[in-house]
Design an enzyme around this catalytic site. Structure first.
Site, short mmCIF file in Angstrom:
data_model
loop_
_atom_site.label_atom_id
_atom_site.label_comp_id
_atom_site.label_asym_id
_atom_site.label_seq_id
_atom_site.Cartn_x
_atom_site.Cartn_y
_atom_site.Cartn_z
N LYS A 79 0.86 -1.25 0.11
CA LYS A 79 0.07 -0.05 -0.06
C LYS A 79 0.77 1.13 0.13
CE LYS A 79 -1.90 -1.65 3.54
NZ LYS A 79 -2.79 -1.85 4.79
N THR A 135 -9.75 8.50 8.69
CA THR A 135 -9.16 7.21 8.02
C THR A 135 -9.02 6.14 9.07
OG1 THR A 135 -7.08 8.37 8.26
CG2 THR A 135 -8.37 8.72 6.27
N GLY A 185 -9.07 2.83 10.71
CA GLY A 185 -9.60 1.55 10.08
C GLY A 185 -9.50 1.24 8.62
N THR A 186 -8.87 2.18 7.73
CA THR A 186 -8.92 2.02 6.52
C THR A 186 -8.05 0.45 6.01
OG1 THR A 186 -6.93 3.50 6.17
CG2 THR A 186 -8.98 4.33 5.76
N GLY A 187 -6.92 0.22 6.70
CA GLY A 187 -6.18 -0.71 6.44
C GLY A 187 -7.06 -2.13 6.58
N CYS A 188 -7.69 -2.26 8.00
CA CYS A 188 -8.61 -3.54 8.17
C CYS A 188 -9.59 -3.49 7.23
CB CYS A 188 -9.20 -3.18 9.42
SG CYS A 188 -8.32 -2.57 10.98
#
Length: 268
Positions: free
Chosen positions: A173, A204, A206-209
């Site tokens: 990412k 933003t 929690g965007t990775g989860c």
């Protein structure tokens, strides 16, 4: 109906962790299940405390899911204990789910270490060799690849190095540290860029989860990996573009607007 399992910690605000995974998987059209590794007292501003489950109880949870409703895909989020990582690895080797997505939560985008060196080594030893796809951010990829990453070319080198080292596909990412929101998929020597537009939304958390869970849901439905990633990026971009703001601070981006008509579809 296809099924997906999240193995991760909780977030009482609902923007990250298990809660975000369950909402994301549901909105992306699969039956979502969860195995909790820890109760986490956190919100959008930080973590205040962690209460881990025992390795024995973690194994019981995993067995309870697989013996009743075997998941079509498994997503693994933050696990900070080497003992818990070892249990997850052992049970997944036993059950052999068809798809495993690992979000190797080790370092924040700002460079703050989230787990110790022993847990990081356990993750590399136990989980990455089992996974279908790993989704590191730039700081995590620097740890996994053993190199600095400052350019798109270095992203390609690092992603290929990680893919070859662990035998899995890697979605590196880019975030905003190297490029706009462009992510890079590496499968051994083969690479593919997934361009993304930066959305000026401060919410933003929690965007990775969310991204890794959406990918897992799409893989569970049978989409090829590149298409699963493309659909997941489209989903999270739509969520960020909605600009929902909750509470006083930087509210969770994961909200309950209904995208089923666009995303919750069966694989063709």
């Amino acid at each position: 109906m296809k099924t997906a399992l999240s193995i991760a910690g909780t977030d009482p605000t609902g923007g990250a962790g298990i809660q975000a995974d369950l909402k994301t998987m549901t909105l992306n059209g699969v039956f979502a299940m969860s195995v909790e590794t820890a109760l986490v007292a956190q919100n959008t501003t930080g973590v205040r405390g962690i209460l881990e489950v025992s390795p024995e109880f973690l194994a019981l949870q995993i067995d309870a899911v697989f013996e009743d409703i075997p998941p079509d895909a498994v997503k693994i989020g933050m696990v900070s204990s080497p003992a818990l990582i070892a249990v997850i690895g052992e049970r997944l080797r036993h059950y052999r789910p068809p798809t495993i997505v690992v979000d190797p939560v080790m370092v924040t985008a700002s460079g703050h270490r989230l787990i110790g060196e022993d847990a990081a080594e356990a993750l590399k030893r136990e989980l990455l060799p089992l996974c279908t796809l790993a989704t590191p951010n730039i700081p995590e990829a620097q740890v996994l690849a053993g190199m600095e990453i400052h350019t798109p070319q270095e992203m390609e080198t690092a992603a290929r190095r990680i893919s070859q080292a662990f035998g899995c596909a890697v979605l590196l990412k880019g975030g905003h540290s190297v490029n706009d929101a462009n992510d890079l998929l590496a499968e051994q020597e083969k690479t593919q860029w997934f361009p993304g537009k930066r959305i000026p939304n401060p919410n933003t958390h929690g965007t990775g989860c969310t991204l890794s869970s959406a990918i897992a849901a799409n893989l569970a439905k049978g989409f090829p990996l590149p298409q699963a990633i493309s659909l997941a990026k489209d989903y999270i971009s739509s969520a960020l573009a909605a600009m929902l703001d909750l509470g006083r601070g930087s509210g969770p981006m994961n909200h309950a607007f209904d995208l089923r008509g666009k995303y919750a579809k069966e694989a063709e």
